[in-house]
Design an enzyme around this catalytic site. Structure first.
Site, PDB file in Angstrom:
ATOM      1  N   SER A  95       0.829  -1.197   0.000  1.00 33.58           N
ATOM      2  CA  SER A  95       0.000   0.000   0.000  1.00 33.58           C
ATOM      3  C   SER A  95       0.871   1.258   0.000  1.00 33.58           C
ATOM      4  O   SER A  95       1.672   1.461  -0.908  1.00 33.58           O
ATOM      5  CB  SER A  95      -0.961  -0.052   1.196  1.00 33.58           C
ATOM      6  OG  SER A  95      -2.001   0.877   1.059  1.00 33.58           O
ATOM      7  N   ASP A 225      -9.517  -5.448  -4.484  1.00 36.46           N
ATOM      8  CA  ASP A 225      -8.950  -4.457  -3.569  1.00 36.46           C
ATOM      9  C   ASP A 225      -9.859  -3.233  -3.578  1.00 36.46           C
ATOM     10  O   ASP A 225      -9.949  -2.525  -4.579  1.00 36.46           O
ATOM     11  CB  ASP A 225      -7.537  -4.089  -4.025  1.00 36.46           C
ATOM     12  CG  ASP A 225      -6.780  -3.248  -3.019  1.00 36.46           C
ATOM     13  OD1 ASP A 225      -7.406  -2.387  -2.369  1.00 36.46           O
ATOM     14  OD2 ASP A 225      -5.553  -3.428  -2.897  1.00 36.46           O
ATOM     15  N   HIS A 254      -7.405  -5.909  -0.214  1.00 34.89           N
ATOM     16  CA  HIS A 254      -6.223  -5.094   0.072  1.00 34.89           C
ATOM     17  C   HIS A 254      -5.377  -5.728   1.171  1.00 34.89           C
ATOM     18  O   HIS A 254      -4.154  -5.583   1.174  1.00 34.89           O
ATOM     19  CB  HIS A 254      -6.670  -3.693   0.497  1.00 34.89           C
ATOM     20  CG  HIS A 254      -5.569  -2.696   0.554  1.00 34.89           C
ATOM     21  ND1 HIS A 254      -4.793  -2.362  -0.540  1.00 34.89           N
ATOM     22  CD2 HIS A 254      -5.096  -1.938   1.579  1.00 34.89           C
ATOM     23  CE1 HIS A 254      -3.910  -1.446  -0.201  1.00 34.89           C
ATOM     24  NE2 HIS A 254      -4.066  -1.179   1.084  1.00 34.89           N
TER      25      HIS A 254
END
Length: 274
Positions: A95, A225, A254
């Site tokens: 991320s 995601d 995610h």
């Protein structure tokens, strides 16, 4: 606890386990190095040296009131690398940490980086702009900022129990322990760092960083995601990195490093050993 002092005096906490080839991990917003527990244990048990730090203002690192931007994040990572004398490192970022890896490799990694892995990563650019019309509207991130100010604790519970791990999907195998651990990590960090970090992960343009990466790179992304949509991140990033391969995970979220750790770890190990 082990700390390294960054160039501006900020104390950065890090973990350093094992003694083999070094693999360094860069966590996402608003978490800490604890988010990598599954990967750290998996790799150290297979003879690797694993390093993971808490980003400034996150986890156990100093809650300073400045430097919550991608340039400082990358410089802090470089300080950890230099302090430990690491070379031939595989850098793994999730991320926001994927953005940190991209900037670190582009600006600080010359002669030290072996490979890079970007998992559910934010590059090249999250926010919608004239040149990035497929990005997410800035109002999405304004909502994040408002939630951090208004009731950060509830916002973090809502993220963890909903879209982050896909626990809002029908039939999801919901884990209260995973939710509580996400919340614990988030609430350990600084509200200011998290507030300012939203701009860092959403508005930083990593296009030039991706183009500068010249090491083998694996891009891993779940196609469900809900935090970093794949179409404007991984599917674009793979076209910008010279020696990159994209692996898409059907139906994964995610937070797949935690809730699908066996799958992620196996592919990570295969890439490291290739």
């Amino acid at each position: 606890m082990p700390f390294v002092t960054a160039s501006d005096g900020t104390e950065i906490f890090y973990k350093d386990w094992g003694s083999g080839r070094p693999i360094m991990f860069h966590h996402g917003w608003p978490l800490s190095s604890d988010d990598w527990d599954s990967q750290l244990l998996f790799l150290v048990q297979r003879g690797y040296r694993v390093i993971a730090h808490d980003r400034r203002g996150h986890g156990r690192s100093a809650q300073v009131g400045h430097g919550h931007d991608m340039d400082h994040y990358a410089a802090d990572a470089a300080a950890v690398v230099a302090h430990l004398g690491l070379r031939d490192v595989v850098h793994v970022g999730h991320s926001t940490g994927g953005g940190e890896v991209a900037r670190y490799v582009a600006r600080h990694g010359a002669g030290r980086v072996a490979k890079a892995v970007l998992i559910g990563a934010v590059p090249p650019l999250m926010v919608q702009t004239e040149s990035n019309p497929e990005g997410l509207p800035v109002e999405v991130f304004d909502g994040f900022r408002e939630a951090v100010v208004t009731n950060r604790s509830q916002f973090y519970l809502d993220l963890a129990s909903g879209p982050f791990y896909g626990f809002n999907r029908p039939g999801a195998d919901i884990s209260q322990g995973v939710i509580q651990n996400w919340w614990r990590q988030g609430m350990t960090g600084s509200a200011q760092a998290h507030y300012e970090g939203i701009k860092a992960f959403s508005e930083t343009d990593f296009t030039d960083d991706l183009r500068a990466i010249d090491v083998p790179t694996l891009i891993m992304h779940g196609d469900d995601d809900q935090i970093v949509p794949i179409a404007n991140s991984a599917e674009t990033a793979v076209t910008l990195v010279k020696n990159a391969r994209l692996k898409v995970y059907p139906g994964l979220s995610h937070g797949m490093c935690t809730v699908n750790a066996d799958t992620v770890n196996a592919d990570l190990l295969s890439f490291i050993e290739s």
